[in-house]
Design an enzyme around this catalytic site. Sequence first.
Site, PDB file in Angstrom:
ATOM      1  N   MET A 174       0.893  -1.162  -0.050  1.00  0.00           N
ATOM      2  CA  MET A 174       0.053  -0.146   0.047  1.00  0.00           C
ATOM      3  C   MET A 174       0.875   1.268  -0.085  1.00  0.00           C
ATOM      4  O   MET A 174       1.953   1.447   0.813  1.00  0.00           O
ATOM      5  CB  MET A 174      -0.829   0.229   1.139  1.00  0.00           C
ATOM      6  CG  MET A 174      -2.059  -1.093   1.252  1.00  0.00           C
ATOM      7  SD  MET A 174      -2.902  -1.445   2.657  1.00  0.00           S
ATOM      8  CE  MET A 174      -3.698   0.254   2.995  1.00  0.00           C
ATOM      9  N   GLN A 196       4.536  -4.580  -7.524  1.00  0.00           N
ATOM     10  CA  GLN A 196       3.305  -4.184  -8.397  1.00  0.00           C
ATOM     11  C   GLN A 196       3.815  -2.875  -9.339  1.00  0.00           C
ATOM     12  O   GLN A 196       4.732  -2.182  -8.850  1.00  0.00           O
ATOM     13  CB  GLN A 196       2.393  -3.705  -7.158  1.00  0.00           C
ATOM     14  CG  GLN A 196       1.040  -3.264  -8.082  1.00  0.00           C
ATOM     15  CD  GLN A 196      -0.093  -2.655  -7.214  1.00  0.00           C
ATOM     16  OE1 GLN A 196      -0.093  -1.901  -6.651  1.00  0.00           O
ATOM     17  NE2 GLN A 196      -1.091  -3.709  -6.963  1.00  0.00           N
ATOM     18  N   CYS A 227      -6.011   1.907  -8.510  1.00  0.00           N
ATOM     19  CA  CYS A 227      -5.724   3.173  -7.704  1.00  0.00           C
ATOM     20  C   CYS A 227      -6.760   4.045  -7.865  1.00  0.00           C
ATOM     21  O   CYS A 227      -7.007   4.618  -9.199  1.00  0.00           O
ATOM     22  CB  CYS A 227      -4.309   3.516  -8.075  1.00  0.00           C
ATOM     23  SG  CYS A 227      -3.858   5.117  -7.035  1.00  0.00           S
ATOM     24  N   LYS A 263      -4.803  -6.526 -10.244  1.00  0.00           N
ATOM     25  CA  LYS A 263      -5.853  -6.157  -9.165  1.00  0.00           C
ATOM     26  C   LYS A 263      -6.650  -5.246  -9.828  1.00  0.00           C
ATOM     27  O   LYS A 263      -6.201  -4.060 -10.435  1.00  0.00           O
ATOM     28  CB  LYS A 263      -4.924  -5.387  -8.140  1.00  0.00           C
ATOM     29  CG  LYS A 263      -5.687  -4.604  -7.224  1.00  0.00           C
ATOM     30  CD  LYS A 263      -5.453  -5.241  -5.976  1.00  0.00           C
ATOM     31  CE  LYS A 263      -6.120  -4.472  -4.818  1.00  0.00           C
ATOM     32  NZ  LYS A 263      -5.535  -3.355  -4.174  1.00  0.00           N
ATOM     33  N   HIS A 294     -10.916  -5.685  -5.599  1.00  0.00           N
ATOM     34  CA  HIS A 294     -11.526  -4.631  -4.336  1.00  0.00           C
ATOM     35  C   HIS A 294     -12.976  -4.195  -4.844  1.00  0.00           C
ATOM     36  O   HIS A 294     -13.256  -3.760  -5.845  1.00  0.00           O
ATOM     37  CB  HIS A 294     -10.500  -3.474  -4.680  1.00  0.00           C
ATOM     38  CG  HIS A 294     -10.837  -2.573  -3.384  1.00  0.00           C
ATOM     39  ND1 HIS A 294     -10.454  -1.193  -3.290  1.00  0.00           N
ATOM     40  CD2 HIS A 294     -12.083  -2.557  -2.730  1.00  0.00           C
ATOM     41  CE1 HIS A 294     -10.850  -0.541  -2.214  1.00  0.00           C
ATOM     42  NE2 HIS A 294     -11.837  -1.332  -1.744  1.00  0.00           N
ATOM     43  N   ASN A 335     -11.257  -8.831  -2.037  1.00  0.00           N
ATOM     44  CA  ASN A 335     -10.709  -7.788  -1.130  1.00  0.00           C
ATOM     45  C   ASN A 335     -11.656  -6.354  -0.761  1.00  0.00           C
ATOM     46  O   ASN A 335     -12.386  -6.292  -1.669  1.00  0.00           O
ATOM     47  CB  ASN A 335      -9.434  -7.093  -1.989  1.00  0.00           C
ATOM     48  CG  ASN A 335      -8.789  -5.678  -1.551  1.00  0.00           C
ATOM     49  OD1 ASN A 335      -8.808  -4.734  -2.000  1.00  0.00           O
ATOM     50  ND2 ASN A 335      -8.467  -5.999  -0.241  1.00  0.00           N
ATOM     51  N   GLY A 336     -11.324  -5.873   0.381  1.00  0.00           N
ATOM     52  CA  GLY A 336     -12.146  -4.770   0.684  1.00  0.00           C
ATOM     53  C   GLY A 336     -12.948  -5.036   1.870  1.00  0.00           C
ATOM     54  O   GLY A 336     -13.815  -5.821   1.936  1.00  0.00           O
ATOM     55  N   ARG A 388      -5.875  -1.978   4.536  1.00  0.00           N
ATOM     56  CA  ARG A 388      -5.971  -1.368   5.865  1.00  0.00           C
ATOM     57  C   ARG A 388      -6.071  -2.025   7.216  1.00  0.00           C
ATOM     58  O   ARG A 388      -5.348  -2.019   8.142  1.00  0.00           O
ATOM     59  CB  ARG A 388      -6.983  -0.315   5.929  1.00  0.00           C
ATOM     60  CG  ARG A 388      -6.735   0.715   4.573  1.00  0.00           C
ATOM     61  CD  ARG A 388      -8.089   1.577   4.494  1.00  0.00           C
ATOM     62  NE  ARG A 388      -9.216   0.496   3.905  1.00  0.00           N
ATOM     63  CZ  ARG A 388     -10.623   0.683   3.940  1.00  0.00           C
ATOM     64  NH1 ARG A 388     -10.746   2.044   4.066  1.00  0.00           N
ATOM     65  NH2 ARG A 388     -11.356   0.075   3.607  1.00  0.00           N
TER      66      ARG A 388
END
Length: 316
Positions: A1, A62, A92, A133, A162, A193-194, A218
């Site tokens: 991240m 990445q 992003c 991703k 995500h 994810n998420g 996170r």
Amino acid sequence: MEGVIDALTRDLLTRHAGFDWTVTEFVRVVDTRLPPRVFYKHCPELTQPPVATPSGIPVHLQLLGSDPAALAANARQALSLGAVSIDLNFGCPAKLVNRHDGGASLLRQPERVYQAVKAVHDALEGEIPVTAKIRLGFANRRLAVACAQATEAGGAAQLVVHARTRDEGYRPPAHWEWIGKIRRQVSIPVVANGDIWTLEDYWKARTLSGCSDVMLGRSALADPWLAPRIRHWLQTGERLPESSWAMRANVLKEYAALQRQQLPDRVVVSLVKQWLAQMRQGSGEAEQNFQRVKRLTELDQLLDSLIVDEQHAAPA
Ligand SMILES: Cc1cc2nc3c(=O)[nH]c(=O)nc-3n(C[C@H](O)[C@H](O)[C@H](O)COP(=O)(O)O)c2cc1C
């Protein structure tokens, strides 16, 4: 991240069994082949094959960009430096990145997602995998499945989804059921994810998406023991106790000790506060500590404050 998880953070987060692999912050690719130092900065693990954290958990590199030729050239560069896997970021949401045609902006044109993945896949010539991703879309979810299929058609070996659009930012809820819709339309492994903050979230995300693997963002920072707790629960059916403030504070202290070996104290102060700020999610004590230390500027004073609280918070 980007800006929050570096090699030392990866090291600390993978010391207790929980993660299968990790990903670097994105390397921003525009139109040139970047020099090796950029890759070493984002992924110091490249200097110590097999490109893993000290606990042996693989680190994937990445890239974020939109120009297929430049992505391909940088994927080759990363391969020549020892990268074990290249992940492409199409998620992003940052305005600056999107304005320059990177990250989630490509989700408006699945053909461009395909071109980017294919260029990297072809450049790697099967030596290492390319993965991708994505989010569910840019402004809406209309092209979610098409984008996922584009990554597969381009040669992606795995897809992380995500479960929000770019315009949804990080606002809850994450639409885990949409990951299921995508998963049923592709044959590569899909990772959910998420908004997986707890064991319950994990199970719900798994159930609604049908994915057997999840990615933590996170929450890995908020609760460094979430991944180990999930792993333990899967292996034994037993729920480990919630992480205490003392456990979180100890991670911060270890992090500071490692960072101050290479950075000035004033920078480490900011980094520790940044991680502490992430820990506020789900921890009232982290919030109280953050409020109390947020104006401290001296590292030892900051760490001592955490030690005092650790003693208070530790079970009798
Ligand atoms: C500060 C910040 C930086 C991030 N940087 C990256 C990044 O470099 N690459 C990436 O794929 N995702 C990045 N993400 C997105 C996360 O990997 C993840 O997809 C997102 O936060 C949703 O998962 P979570 O709810 O578990 O955090 C970032 C998120 C945040 C909040």
